[in-house]
Motif scaffolding. Structure first.
Motif, PDB file in Angstrom:
ATOM      1  N   SER B  61       0.840  -1.187   0.000  1.00 63.91           N
ATOM      2  CA  SER B  61       0.000   0.000   0.000  1.00 63.91           C
ATOM      3  C   SER B  61       0.885   1.250   0.000  1.00 63.91           C
ATOM      4  O   SER B  61       0.625   2.219  -0.719  1.00 63.91           O
ATOM      5  CB  SER B  61      -0.876  -0.042   1.254  1.00 63.91           C
ATOM      6  N   GLU B  62       1.946   1.208   0.784  1.00 65.41           N
ATOM      7  CA  GLU B  62       2.900   2.319   0.837  1.00 65.41           C
ATOM      8  C   GLU B  62       3.616   2.475  -0.502  1.00 65.41           C
ATOM      9  O   GLU B  62       3.806   3.592  -0.992  1.00 65.41           O
ATOM     10  CB  GLU B  62       3.907   2.041   1.963  1.00 65.41           C
ATOM     11  N   ILE B  63       3.996   1.346  -1.078  1.00 62.17           N
ATOM     12  CA  ILE B  63       4.689   1.378  -2.375  1.00 62.17           C
ATOM     13  C   ILE B  63       3.777   2.001  -3.437  1.00 62.17           C
ATOM     14  O   ILE B  63       4.222   2.801  -4.260  1.00 62.17           O
ATOM     15  CB  ILE B  63       5.119  -0.049  -2.806  1.00 62.17           C
ATOM     16  N   ASN B  64       2.499   1.653  -3.385  1.00 58.48           N
ATOM     17  CA  ASN B  64       1.546   2.223  -4.344  1.00 58.48           C
ATOM     18  C   ASN B  64       1.507   3.744  -4.244  1.00 58.48           C
ATOM     19  O   ASN B  64       1.454   4.444  -5.251  1.00 58.48           O
ATOM     20  CB  ASN B  64       0.145   1.661  -4.116  1.00 58.48           C
ATOM     21  N   VAL B  65       1.509   4.249  -3.012  1.00 60.15           N
ATOM     22  CA  VAL B  65       1.509   5.696  -2.812  1.00 60.15           C
ATOM     23  C   VAL B  65       2.773   6.301  -3.431  1.00 60.15           C
ATOM     24  O   VAL B  65       2.718   7.288  -4.169  1.00 60.15           O
ATOM     25  CB  VAL B  65       1.444   6.054  -1.312  1.00 60.15           C
ATOM     26  N   LEU B  66       3.916   5.680  -3.145  1.00 53.78           N
ATOM     27  CA  LEU B  66       5.181   6.207  -3.666  1.00 53.78           C
ATOM     28  C   LEU B  66       5.206   6.187  -5.184  1.00 53.78           C
ATOM     29  O   LEU B  66       5.696   7.120  -5.815  1.00 53.78           O
ATOM     30  CB  LEU B  66       6.353   5.386  -3.112  1.00 53.78           C
ATOM     31  N   THR B  67       4.656   5.123  -5.766  1.00 57.23           N
ATOM     32  CA  THR B  67       4.636   5.034  -7.226  1.00 57.23           C
ATOM     33  C   THR B  67       3.827   6.175  -7.817  1.00 57.23           C
ATOM     34  O   THR B  67       4.268   6.825  -8.772  1.00 57.23           O
ATOM     35  CB  THR B  67       4.016   3.696  -7.671  1.00 57.23           C
ATOM     36  N   SER B  68       2.659   6.441  -7.241  1.00 55.34           N
ATOM     37  CA  SER B  68       1.876   7.525  -7.850  1.00 55.34           C
ATOM     38  C   SER B  68       2.498   8.886  -7.575  1.00 55.34           C
ATOM     39  O   SER B  68       2.402   9.777  -8.412  1.00 55.34           O
ATOM     40  CB  SER B  68       0.398   7.493  -7.425  1.00 55.34           C
ATOM     41  N   LEU B  69       3.161   9.037  -6.424  1.00 57.50           N
ATOM     42  CA  LEU B  69       3.870  10.293  -6.163  1.00 57.50           C
ATOM     43  C   LEU B  69       4.982  10.488  -7.187  1.00 57.50           C
ATOM     44  O   LEU B  69       5.179  11.578  -7.721  1.00 57.50           O
ATOM     45  CB  LEU B  69       4.491  10.270  -4.768  1.00 57.50           C
ATOM     46  N   GLN B  70       5.683   9.394  -7.447  1.00 59.15           N
ATOM     47  CA  GLN B  70       6.792   9.441  -8.374  1.00 59.15           C
ATOM     48  C   GLN B  70       6.339   9.896  -9.752  1.00 59.15           C
ATOM     49  O   GLN B  70       6.942  10.780 -10.347  1.00 59.15           O
ATOM     50  CB  GLN B  70       7.381   8.031  -8.483  1.00 59.15           C
ATOM     51  N   SER B  71       5.250   9.309 -10.233  1.00 57.57           N
ATOM     52  CA  SER B  71       4.828   9.647 -11.588  1.00 57.57           C
ATOM     53  C   SER B  71       4.266  11.066 -11.627  1.00 57.57           C
ATOM     54  O   SER B  71       4.428  11.772 -12.616  1.00 57.57           O
ATOM     55  CB  SER B  71       3.816   8.631 -12.114  1.00 57.57           C
ATOM     56  N   CYS B  72       3.639  11.478 -10.523  1.00 55.87           N
ATOM     57  CA  CYS B  72       3.128  12.848 -10.460  1.00 55.87           C
ATOM     58  C   CYS B  72       4.283  13.833 -10.475  1.00 55.87           C
ATOM     59  O   CYS B  72       4.282  14.824 -11.194  1.00 55.87           O
ATOM     60  CB  CYS B  72       2.301  13.032  -9.201  1.00 55.87           C
ATOM     61  N   GLY B 145      -2.237  15.185  -4.917  1.00 53.80           N
ATOM     62  CA  GLY B 145      -3.469  14.546  -4.468  1.00 53.80           C
ATOM     63  C   GLY B 145      -3.338  13.700  -3.219  1.00 53.80           C
ATOM     64  O   GLY B 145      -4.211  12.878  -2.932  1.00 53.80           O
ATOM     65  N   PHE B 146      -2.249  13.887  -2.471  1.00 61.93           N
ATOM     66  CA  PHE B 146      -2.077  13.098  -1.248  1.00 61.93           C
ATOM     67  C   PHE B 146      -1.918  13.991  -0.015  1.00 61.93           C
ATOM     68  O   PHE B 146      -1.435  15.106  -0.118  1.00 61.93           O
ATOM     69  CB  PHE B 146      -0.828  12.223  -1.355  1.00 61.93           C
ATOM     70  N   VAL B 147      -2.339  13.479   1.129  1.00 60.26           N
ATOM     71  CA  VAL B 147      -1.977  14.115   2.392  1.00 60.26           C
ATOM     72  C   VAL B 147      -0.939  13.227   3.075  1.00 60.26           C
ATOM     73  O   VAL B 147      -0.941  12.015   2.890  1.00 60.26           O
ATOM     74  CB  VAL B 147      -3.174  14.312   3.346  1.00 60.26           C
ATOM     75  N   PHE B 148      -0.064  13.850   3.876  1.00 61.09           N
ATOM     76  CA  PHE B 148       1.003  13.076   4.509  1.00 61.09           C
ATOM     77  C   PHE B 148       0.486  12.301   5.718  1.00 61.09           C
ATOM     78  O   PHE B 148       0.883  11.191   5.980  1.00 61.09           O
ATOM     79  CB  PHE B 148       2.153  13.999   4.911  1.00 61.09           C
ATOM     80  N   GLY B 149      -0.420  12.914   6.465  1.00 57.67           N
ATOM     81  CA  GLY B 149      -1.027  12.223   7.608  1.00 57.67           C
ATOM     82  C   GLY B 149      -0.221  12.321   8.879  1.00 57.67           C
ATOM     83  O   GLY B 149      -0.508  13.134   9.744  1.00 57.67           O
ATOM     84  N   ASP B 150       0.816  11.524   8.971  1.00 60.88           N
ATOM     85  CA  ASP B 150       1.563  11.411  10.221  1.00 60.88           C
ATOM     86  C   ASP B 150       2.733  12.391  10.261  1.00 60.88           C
ATOM     87  O   ASP B 150       3.885  11.981  10.374  1.00 60.88           O
ATOM     88  CB  ASP B 150       2.059   9.977  10.365  1.00 60.88           C
ATOM     89  N   LEU B 151       2.418  13.677  10.190  1.00 64.43           N
ATOM     90  CA  LEU B 151       3.475  14.686  10.175  1.00 64.43           C
ATOM     91  C   LEU B 151       3.952  14.970  11.600  1.00 64.43           C
ATOM     92  O   LEU B 151       3.169  15.372  12.457  1.00 64.43           O
ATOM     93  CB  LEU B 151       2.947  15.971   9.531  1.00 64.43           C
ATOM     94  N   ASP B 168       9.201   8.414   5.475  1.00 60.96           N
ATOM     95  CA  ASP B 168       8.146   7.497   5.896  1.00 60.96           C
ATOM     96  C   ASP B 168       6.762   7.926   5.393  1.00 60.96           C
ATOM     97  O   ASP B 168       6.024   8.640   6.067  1.00 60.96           O
ATOM     98  CB  ASP B 168       8.116   7.361   7.424  1.00 60.96           C
ATOM     99  N   PHE B 169       6.436   7.472   4.208  1.00 61.17           N
ATOM    100  CA  PHE B 169       5.143   7.805   3.609  1.00 61.17           C
ATOM    101  C   PHE B 169       4.074   6.765   3.953  1.00 61.17           C
ATOM    102  O   PHE B 169       3.061   6.663   3.274  1.00 61.17           O
ATOM    103  CB  PHE B 169       5.281   7.954   2.091  1.00 61.17           C
ATOM    104  N   GLY B 170       4.313   5.996   5.014  1.00 54.41           N
ATOM    105  CA  GLY B 170       3.366   4.948   5.406  1.00 54.41           C
ATOM    106  C   GLY B 170       2.006   5.500   5.789  1.00 54.41           C
ATOM    107  O   GLY B 170       1.009   4.807   5.719  1.00 54.41           O
ATOM    108  N   GLY B 171       1.971   6.753   6.231  1.00 48.48           N
ATOM    109  CA  GLY B 171       0.704   7.328   6.661  1.00 48.48           C
ATOM    110  C   GLY B 171       0.019   8.159   5.591  1.00 48.48           C
ATOM    111  O   GLY B 171      -1.042   8.720   5.825  1.00 48.48           O
TER     112      GLY B 171
END
Lengths: 247, 312
Positions: B61-72, B145-151, B168-171
């Motif tokens: 799930s974390e990897i998915n977030v990173l992948t979309s951040l990367q392409s963005c 399109g993302f929030v970091f959450g656990d800042l 740590d983009f887990g959140g």
């Protein structure tokens, strides 16, 4: 998705076995999670074994924590169980399509797609949690922490995209051996205030009968609300994958 | 599955699908979803950070977030100038063959100190600059399109020269979804200050708490340990008002109240009022009158001298 979250601090001592009651719950598609709350000393070997057994029979998770970690633990368990339930259903479909077993065996690309689906469903599927609170005498000093944790859980559930509702029961009940309903299904956080203020504490801990009482409530309510919810469910079938799991 | 003993230095983490091999140098830290190591790719010199997951689903799930951040990020950089070629969030993801097929992914290694240690070493005067860089990172995340959450300070790495990076983009979760991971103190819901739905304001609130924590940890602690019924935003606002820097205080108050329209506006306001470069402080000093008259006098004397000279 349906869950029961049992919060207790010791062994049951009246009525049917809570492990059997939990097994019945699982049979009816309701996952049972158990939190043992201990602030001083330990819960005892018997108590901790029962807590673990109830969760195992109910297909859920069990944890023993102090009141400071209660809120966090309850959320973690709820979320984890939701994910588990969905993962179970999704895994079944994946197996049908790809012939592979678990998520761990899938190659990265497929895995990423499956997890996207699981994440999506975790957020959007409807969820009902019945909280079942042990209010036997020894729980009294912990009840304000329990109430705070419930409020916190409700706040997290409210943020979900899917419809999320909680109901609160406590046991032992006033008249029967079972449990009394404190708050019926709601998604309103502000409703969680002074739930247990008018309680008179009793000594007995009829955990088993209390679980049965909650099952009854689930059953009764499903019959009642059957017609209203049917159309919404049909739309949800678009996902195709876990129709049976979306309440 | 969780909290296995860490891999010792020299362990070779080999991928099952892509076959790349990484040599563990040391443990960097533990996040909610996994353990992070400093590694080198076998035969190469560059350092990377490698995260070994506790749970396949959570890590993916974390990897998915990173992948979309990367392409963005790639799309945005394509439009503008390329910012930093080393800014890639994710190099690759794989399973560790010899380690029970535990999943891992490799990302860039962010060198530096966690924010709170950086500030306690270098002094709070860095907050204006570091805060601006951090806000800019948060803004870019929101743009995607993302929030970091656990800042929180522990999730911010600052280099020796004040470059701030989120780790740590887990959140992180898509805007509009519920926030997955949070830390009590930094959580808007904990303070009865709003929902746990991930919106830009959620991160800005957490950022404001982060500032309060860095500047007055004791005060925040006192406020946080109150009874849940009495714990509220007013306490936070009161804390913010006691700060000596009034401009910072009003920024924090706005963020806590959810008064910014978004992180773009929040960053601009920070830039204008709190981040003040040294050069802006140098004012033009008016030339004193005595200097002017002295200059006039010297010209007069020069003229007389020249007149006297040429007459001879």
């Amino acid at each position: 998705m349906k869950q029961i979250l049992l919060i207790t601090d010791g062994c049951s001592n009246v009525g049917e076995s809570p492990v059997m009651a939990a097994a019945h719950a699982l049979q009816e598609g309701i996952t049972v999670n158990v939190v043992g709350v201990v602030d001083y000393g330990t819960i005892g070997e018997l108590g901790s074994r029962e807590i673990a057994d109830i969760a195992k029979a109910g297909g859920g998770i069990s944890r023993i924590v102090g009141t400071p970690q209660l809120a966090q633990t309850m959320q973690m368990m709820t979320r984890k169980t939701v994910v588990q339930t969905i993962q179970l259903a999704v895994n079944k479909e994946v197996k049908k399509i790809l012939g592979e077993g678990s998520l761990e065996e899938l190659p990265p690309l497929q895995r990423s797609q499956v997890v996207t689906v699981v994440d999506e469903l975790t957020e959007t599927s409807d969820l009902r949690i019945a909280l079942l609170i042990d209010t036997s005498a020894s729980m009294k000093p912990k009840l304000s922490a329990v109430e705070d944790a419930i409020r916190d859980l409700a706040l997290s559930l409210e943020a979900r995209e899917g419809k999320s509702e909680i109901a609160v029961f406590h046991f032992p009940g006033r008249l029967s051996d079972g449990a009394d309903l404190d708050m019926d299904w709601t998604n309103d956080v502000s409703g969680v205030r002074s739930l247990f203020s008018r309680l008179r504490m009793k000594g007995a801990t009829p955990t088993g009968p209390a679980i049965f009482r909650v099952l009854e409530h689930y059953r009764y309510d499903t019959l009642d609300g059957y017609r209203d919810r049917r159309p919404a469910e049909d739309q949800g079938e678009g996902e195709g994958m876990i129709g049976g799991y979306v309440v | 599955m969780s909290s296995n003993p860490p891999y010792p230095a020299g362990t070779v983490v080999a991928g099952k699908w892509r076959g790349n091999r990484y040599v563990v140098e040391r443990l960097l830290g533990r996040g909610a979803n996994g353990t992070v190591y400093l590694v080198k790719r076998e035969g190469r010199r560059e350092w990377y950070a490698l995260k070994v997951g506790y749970d396949t689903l959570d890590l993916q799930s974390e990897i998915n977030v990173l992948t979309s951040l990367q392409s963005c990020r790639k799309r945005n950089e394509h439009r503008a100038r390329r910012e930093n070629p080393l800014s890639s969030f994710l190099l690759e993801a794989d399973d560790f063959v010899d380690g029970n097929n535990v999943p891992f992914y490799v990302m860039r290694y962010v060198q530096g100190k966690p924010l709170h240690l950086f500030l306690s070493k270098n002094g709070p005067s860095w907050l204006g600059l570091v805060g601006l860089k951090l806000l800019n990172n948060i803004r870019k995340l929101h743009e995607c399109g993302f929030v970091f959450g656990d800042l929180k300070p522990e999730n911010v790495m600052v280099s020796d020269y004040g470059e701030a990076e989120l780790i740590d983009f887990g959140g992180a979760s898509p805007i509009g979804r519920s926030v997955k991971q949070f830390t009590e103190w930094h959580d808007r819901g904990f303070w009865n200050a709003g929902s746990r739905t991930g919106d830009e304001g959620y991160d800005l609130f957490a950022f404001a708490i982060l500032c309060l924590r860095l500047l007055n940890e004791q005060g925040l602690k006192t406020a946080a340990t109150q009874l849940p019924q009495t714990r509220n935003v007013e306490e936070l606002l009161r804390l913010a008002r006691t700060l000596p820097d009034k401009k910072l205080a009003s920024w924090l108050i706005l963020a806590i109240k959810g008064g910014f329209s978004g992180s773009e506006q929040a960053m601009q306001t920070w830039k204008e009022h709190i981040y003040t470069p040294r050069t802006a402080k140098q004012e033009n000093i008016a030339t004193p009158r005595w200097l002017k008259s002295a200059f006039a006098l010297s010209l007069f004397v020069l003229a007389i001298t020249m007149f006297w000279l040429f007459r001879l």
